[in-house]
Design a protein around this motif. Structure first.
Motif, PDB file in Angstrom:
ATOM      1  N   ASP A 146      -7.972   9.829   0.945  1.00 55.13           N
ATOM      2  CA  ASP A 146      -6.893   9.690  -0.032  1.00 55.13           C
ATOM      3  C   ASP A 146      -5.923   8.634   0.509  1.00 55.13           C
ATOM      4  OD1 ASP A 146      -4.155  11.143   0.905  1.00 55.13           O
ATOM      5  OD2 ASP A 146      -5.892  12.079   1.845  1.00 55.13           O
ATOM      6  N   ALA A 147      -5.213   7.981  -0.394  1.00 54.40           N
ATOM      7  CA  ALA A 147      -4.407   6.818  -0.030  1.00 54.40           C
ATOM      8  C   ALA A 147      -3.396   7.123   1.066  1.00 54.40           C
ATOM      9  CB  ALA A 147      -3.706   6.274  -1.268  1.00 54.40           C
ATOM     10  N   ASN A 148      -2.775   8.295   1.017  1.00 50.03           N
ATOM     11  CA  ASN A 148      -1.765   8.629   2.018  1.00 50.03           C
ATOM     12  C   ASN A 148      -2.374   8.664   3.413  1.00 50.03           C
ATOM     13  OD1 ASN A 148       1.026   9.490   2.628  1.00 50.03           O
ATOM     14  ND2 ASN A 148       0.012  11.356   3.308  1.00 50.03           N
ATOM     15  N   LEU A 196      -5.150   9.239  -5.642  1.00 52.91           N
ATOM     16  CA  LEU A 196      -5.545   7.860  -5.396  1.00 52.91           C
ATOM     17  C   LEU A 196      -6.415   7.843  -4.146  1.00 52.91           C
ATOM     18  CD1 LEU A 196      -5.390   4.782  -5.818  1.00 52.91           C
ATOM     19  CD2 LEU A 196      -3.184   4.812  -4.599  1.00 52.91           C
ATOM     20  N   TYR A 253      -5.180   7.085   4.215  1.00 48.93           N
ATOM     21  CA  TYR A 253      -5.723   5.760   4.503  1.00 48.93           C
ATOM     22  C   TYR A 253      -4.651   4.785   4.977  1.00 48.93           C
ATOM     23  CZ  TYR A 253      -9.007   1.901   4.291  1.00 48.93           C
ATOM     24  OH  TYR A 253      -9.827   0.840   4.629  1.00 48.93           O
ATOM     25  N   LEU A 254      -3.393   5.101   4.724  1.00 54.73           N
ATOM     26  CA  LEU A 254      -2.326   4.259   5.256  1.00 54.73           C
ATOM     27  C   LEU A 254      -2.423   4.123   6.772  1.00 54.73           C
ATOM     28  CD1 LEU A 254       0.763   5.435   3.160  1.00 54.73           C
ATOM     29  CD2 LEU A 254      -0.478   3.279   2.936  1.00 54.73           C
ATOM     30  N   GLN A 269       1.578   9.429  -5.889  1.00 54.70           N
ATOM     31  CA  GLN A 269       2.024  10.785  -5.578  1.00 54.70           C
ATOM     32  C   GLN A 269       3.078  11.256  -6.573  1.00 54.70           C
ATOM     33  OE1 GLN A 269       3.151  10.250  -1.422  1.00 54.70           O
ATOM     34  NE2 GLN A 269       1.256  11.216  -0.734  1.00 54.70           N
ATOM     35  N   THR A 292       0.925   4.082  -2.978  1.00 56.23           N
ATOM     36  CA  THR A 292       0.675   5.476  -2.609  1.00 56.23           C
ATOM     37  C   THR A 292       1.799   6.375  -3.107  1.00 56.23           C
ATOM     38  OG1 THR A 292      -0.565   4.798  -0.646  1.00 56.23           O
ATOM     39  CG2 THR A 292       0.295   7.044  -0.675  1.00 56.23           C
ATOM     40  N   ALA A 349       0.832  -1.208   0.000  1.00 54.97           N
ATOM     41  CA  ALA A 349       0.000   0.000   0.000  1.00 54.97           C
ATOM     42  C   ALA A 349       0.866   1.257   0.000  1.00 54.97           C
ATOM     43  CB  ALA A 349      -0.929  -0.012   1.213  1.00 54.97           C
ATOM     44  N   ARG A 350       1.943   1.242   0.782  1.00 55.35           N
ATOM     45  CA  ARG A 350       2.848   2.400   0.797  1.00 55.35           C
ATOM     46  C   ARG A 350       3.489   2.606  -0.574  1.00 55.35           C
ATOM     47  NH1 ARG A 350       5.678   0.976   6.615  1.00 55.35           N
ATOM     48  NH2 ARG A 350       4.315   2.266   7.945  1.00 55.35           N
TER      49      ARG A 350
END
Length: 340
Positions: free
Chosen positions: A309-311, A113, A313-314, A107, A103, A99-100
């Motif tokens: 946003d994915a960042n 995302l 959601y981490l 970016q 992301t 996931a990281r």
């Protein structure tokens, strides 16, 4: 008009397509699935290859609704197209590391995302949060959610709807509990510590399907997720809210019922006032899929800040990893910080 390409034609994808069809600014231009019959059954131009769909339709938005094992490849493929937005279903990828990586790639490409974490968009949680923020129950002290969908019993559990559930080695928390990790943090901030006790009740599945997780939130707030997919609750549709909730503060209590209604009772009173009526949307989770997608489109068009946003959601995935670590170690786990 924003063109939307949909990857995945499984059970839940129907709610995605329904949402896009009702948003004035969007149109679906294609559906891709490894099963050509499922893709063509949607009535949209169908493909078995994501790359082929992206090349043929030149979409603005890629909507990924496939199992986690396919997320990374789909995101990589999407990032090589001229997209304005990628929305990816949860659970996001197969691990925190993956996931990281996705992301960071998004970016670097400058393509937003967004993770399709829709429970925070369920109308009862928006109303309950607003009431709590307005002081309806005084200072919030604790919240409990009893997850009781009643769909996990017997050898055929989940086979009719999402059969891959049976093979998931991490199930209750990775697939379902993340909804409540995100909802609790949406309502009360990121937890600072947690304790988890997880177990498997139905022997035919690979992962855990029951457990208790207690979260320490800022300002002395405590949240408890009490989940058991083998048990049900009093509701005509047990998948409406998936269970029942209790939100308690220094001056009152809000009770969430299985039909999506919620009542506020002040201390010292036996009378409860309804703050949201039962859900009559006729679709999943109070139409939360549509609400998430509509919010994402509005942010894309107006330049606002995206939710999930994915960042950001981490954080949910980091908390999820801590839940499994706590259950394995059989002790409370401290989280790095409230800003983790």
């Amino acid at each position: 008009m924003l063109k939307v390409a949909c990857l995945g034609a499984g059970f839940f994808s129907q709610f995605h397509r329904d949402g896009w069809e009702r948003i004035d600014q969007t149109e679906i231009v294609g559906v891709a699935d490894h099963d050509p019959d499922k893709a063509s059954a949607t009535g949209y131009p169908s493909y078995t290859s994501l790359s082929d769909m992206l090349a043929a339709t030149a979409p603005d938005i890629l909507d990924i609704a496939v199992p986690p094992s396919a997320h990374a490849e789909a995101i990589r493929t999407g990032l090589n197209a001229d997209l304005k937005l990628i929305i990816c279903q949860k659970p996001f990828c197969t691990s925190l590391e993956e996931a990281r990586e996705m992301t960071a790639l998004a970016q670097a490409k400058g393509i937003p995302l967004i993770i399709h974490e829709n429970f925070r968009f369920q109308p009862w949680y928006r109303v309950i949060k607003s009431a709590i923020d307005d002081g309806a129950i005084g200072a919030p002290l604790q919240a409990t959610f009893r997850l009781r969908p009643g769909d996990g019993q017997g050898p055929d559990a989940y086979l009719a709807r999402q059969p891959y559930f049976q093979q998931m080695e991490r199930f209750l928390i990775h697939e379902t509990g993340v909804h409540y990790i995100d909802t609790f943090r949406f309502m009360f901030g990121n937890p600072t510590a947690l304790y988890a006790d997880l177990r498997k009740v139905n022997p035919v599945i690979a992962g855990e399907d029951a457990g208790l997780v207690m979260f320490d939130h800022p300002n002395g707030m405590r949240c408890l997720l009490d989940g058991n997919r083998n048990l049900d609750h009093a509701a005509t549709n047990t998948r409406c809210t998936m269970g029942e909730g209790l939100f308690e503060g220094t001056e009152g209590t809000i009770t969430l019922m299985g039909d999506g209604s919620a009542q506020l009772r002040q201390f010292g009173s036996t009378i409860a006032k309804e703050i949201i009526s039962q859900d009559n949307s006729g679709t999943f989770g109070g139409d939360c899929t549509f609400s998430l997608q509509k919010c994402a489109v509005e942010c894309l068009v107006d330049g606002g800040a995206f939710e999930n946003d994915a960042n950001d959601y981490l954080k949910v995935i980091e908390i999820e990893a801590a839940v499994y670590r706590s259950a394995r170690l059989m002790r409370k786990v401290e989280l790095l910080s409230n800003d983790q």
